[in-house]
Write a protein that holds these residues in place. Sequence first.
Motif, PDB file in Angstrom:
ATOM      1  N   GLN A  38     -63.933 -90.659  -6.759  1.00  0.00           N
ATOM      2  CA  GLN A  38     -63.668 -89.307  -7.240  1.00  0.00           C
ATOM      3  C   GLN A  38     -64.458 -88.245  -6.496  1.00  0.00           C
ATOM      4  O   GLN A  38     -64.202 -87.053  -6.649  1.00  0.00           O
ATOM      5  N   GLY A  39     -65.423 -88.661  -5.697  1.00  0.00           N
ATOM      6  CA  GLY A  39     -66.267 -87.700  -4.993  1.00  0.00           C
ATOM      7  C   GLY A  39     -67.287 -87.018  -5.886  1.00  0.00           C
ATOM      8  O   GLY A  39     -67.758 -85.921  -5.577  1.00  0.00           O
ATOM      9  N   GLY A 219     -56.448 -92.763  -6.320  1.00  0.00           N
ATOM     10  CA  GLY A 219     -57.362 -91.721  -6.771  1.00  0.00           C
ATOM     11  C   GLY A 219     -58.504 -91.447  -5.820  1.00  0.00           C
ATOM     12  O   GLY A 219     -59.583 -91.039  -6.239  1.00  0.00           O
ATOM     13  N   HIS A 220     -58.267 -91.672  -4.520  1.00  0.00           N
ATOM     14  CA  HIS A 220     -59.317 -91.443  -3.525  1.00  0.00           C
ATOM     15  C   HIS A 220     -59.203 -90.010  -3.020  1.00  0.00           C
ATOM     16  O   HIS A 220     -58.420 -89.698  -2.129  1.00  0.00           O
ATOM     17  N   ARG A 221     -60.025 -89.127  -3.597  1.00  0.00           N
ATOM     18  CA  ARG A 221     -59.876 -87.703  -3.361  1.00  0.00           C
ATOM     19  C   ARG A 221     -60.181 -87.301  -1.914  1.00  0.00           C
ATOM     20  O   ARG A 221     -59.529 -86.401  -1.371  1.00  0.00           O
ATOM     21  N   ILE A 222     -61.170 -87.935  -1.294  1.00  0.00           N
ATOM     22  CA  ILE A 222     -61.512 -87.579   0.079  1.00  0.00           C
ATOM     23  C   ILE A 222     -60.358 -87.909   1.021  1.00  0.00           C
ATOM     24  O   ILE A 222     -59.992 -87.107   1.891  1.00  0.00           O
ATOM     25  N   GLN A 250     -54.120 -76.709  -0.648  1.00  0.00           N
ATOM     26  CA  GLN A 250     -54.346 -77.899  -1.469  1.00  0.00           C
ATOM     27  C   GLN A 250     -55.596 -78.645  -0.998  1.00  0.00           C
ATOM     28  O   GLN A 250     -56.405 -79.102  -1.810  1.00  0.00           O
ATOM     29  N   ASN A 251     -55.739 -78.765   0.313  1.00  0.00           N
ATOM     30  CA  ASN A 251     -56.889 -79.419   0.917  1.00  0.00           C
ATOM     31  C   ASN A 251     -58.194 -78.730   0.489  1.00  0.00           C
ATOM     32  O   ASN A 251     -59.157 -79.385   0.062  1.00  0.00           O
ATOM     33  N   LEU A 252     -58.213 -77.408   0.554  1.00  0.00           N
ATOM     34  CA  LEU A 252     -59.402 -76.633   0.206  1.00  0.00           C
ATOM     35  C   LEU A 252     -59.748 -76.792  -1.275  1.00  0.00           C
ATOM     36  O   LEU A 252     -60.923 -76.935  -1.633  1.00  0.00           O
ATOM     37  N   ARG A 253     -58.745 -76.792  -2.124  1.00  0.00           N
ATOM     38  CA  ARG A 253     -58.989 -76.930  -3.562  1.00  0.00           C
ATOM     39  C   ARG A 253     -59.663 -78.269  -3.878  1.00  0.00           C
ATOM     40  O   ARG A 253     -60.618 -78.322  -4.662  1.00  0.00           O
ATOM     41  N   ILE A 254     -59.203 -79.332  -3.246  1.00  0.00           N
ATOM     42  CA  ILE A 254     -59.798 -80.645  -3.489  1.00  0.00           C
ATOM     43  C   ILE A 254     -61.232 -80.691  -2.978  1.00  0.00           C
ATOM     44  O   ILE A 254     -62.140 -81.179  -3.659  1.00  0.00           O
ATOM     45  N   GLU A 257     -63.427 -79.070  -5.370  1.00  0.00           N
ATOM     46  CA  GLU A 257     -63.569 -79.835  -6.609  1.00  0.00           C
ATOM     47  C   GLU A 257     -64.575 -80.968  -6.455  1.00  0.00           C
ATOM     48  O   GLU A 257     -65.322 -81.278  -7.383  1.00  0.00           O
ATOM     49  N   ILE A 258     -64.598 -81.593  -5.278  1.00  0.00           N
ATOM     50  CA  ILE A 258     -65.474 -82.754  -5.074  1.00  0.00           C
ATOM     51  C   ILE A 258     -66.739 -82.391  -4.298  1.00  0.00           C
ATOM     52  O   ILE A 258     -67.512 -83.279  -3.926  1.00  0.00           O
TER      53      ILE A 258
END
Length: 287
Positions: A38-39, A219-222, A250-254, A257-258
């Motif tokens: 999840q980071g 679920g691998h966010r990275i 979308q990339n920036l939001r993730i 988040e992590i």
Amino acid sequence: ENVAAIDYFTRALALTPESDLETRYALHLARQDVYHLQGKSQEEEQDLNALQTLADQLQDQVRQAQVVHLHAIYLIRLGNYSLAIEKAQAAVALADAIGREDVKVDAIGTLVNANYRQGDNAAVFHNGEPGLALARRLGAREFEGHLLFFLGLATMEQKNPAAARTHFEQSLAIFQAIGNPRREGQAWLNLGFVASEEARYAAAQHFFERALALARQVGHRISESTALNNLGFLAGRLGDFKLARRYCDQNLRIDREIDNRSGETYALMNLSLYTGMMGDHSAALEA
């Protein structure tokens, strides 16, 4: 699914007596892996510290080597590659001291990972090629695939995409055979990168989309962030800056988040580029 897993492990830990060190170690280990996926760096660090304490209490050298190795993986996630290399080398030394080649080959994989991320391709080959031979001798298929993965990246840096593609195709076949979707997705990412460099853009898009789907599945966010970044880069390369910006958003939001600082920096740079190419120069400056 990952949220449910964390809840389960947390509840199980609350019900497990402090004296049951082995069970508590297993639960912290499982939860730490989910946090890594999840980071969630802060939570992962707390579990790593608990694992260190438990391994010392158990006086278990294998577990102690495992925790040092996990710390190296965590430090790679934070971008502290020099310290990650020190930790990975320490894990290799501990594995040698206790005669555990299975533990050693795993740590070598992480050492090679840190070598590559630090930009030391000579060290990738120096550590990776003997590690690959060891993995094959042990029949350690997952670690064989992992080392092929990084040897392929280093080969790509040498401007040899054909040889790199061979490494990536071999690693992909291994991860598919052993049923490891997390690693399989990362192999698709690299095959997409090779295809992009070879101007096989339709293939590259297909490979990146496969990687994105697998990252979301596990679920691998990275890896999800990386796949979106690569799709955005490909769209920009083909002149579709509107689509590139959509992927980049979308990339920036993730990454935010992590708390992936390096990923966020690259995403902001790309967002500024794509926005500027669309003619919105004031927004590009703000990005």
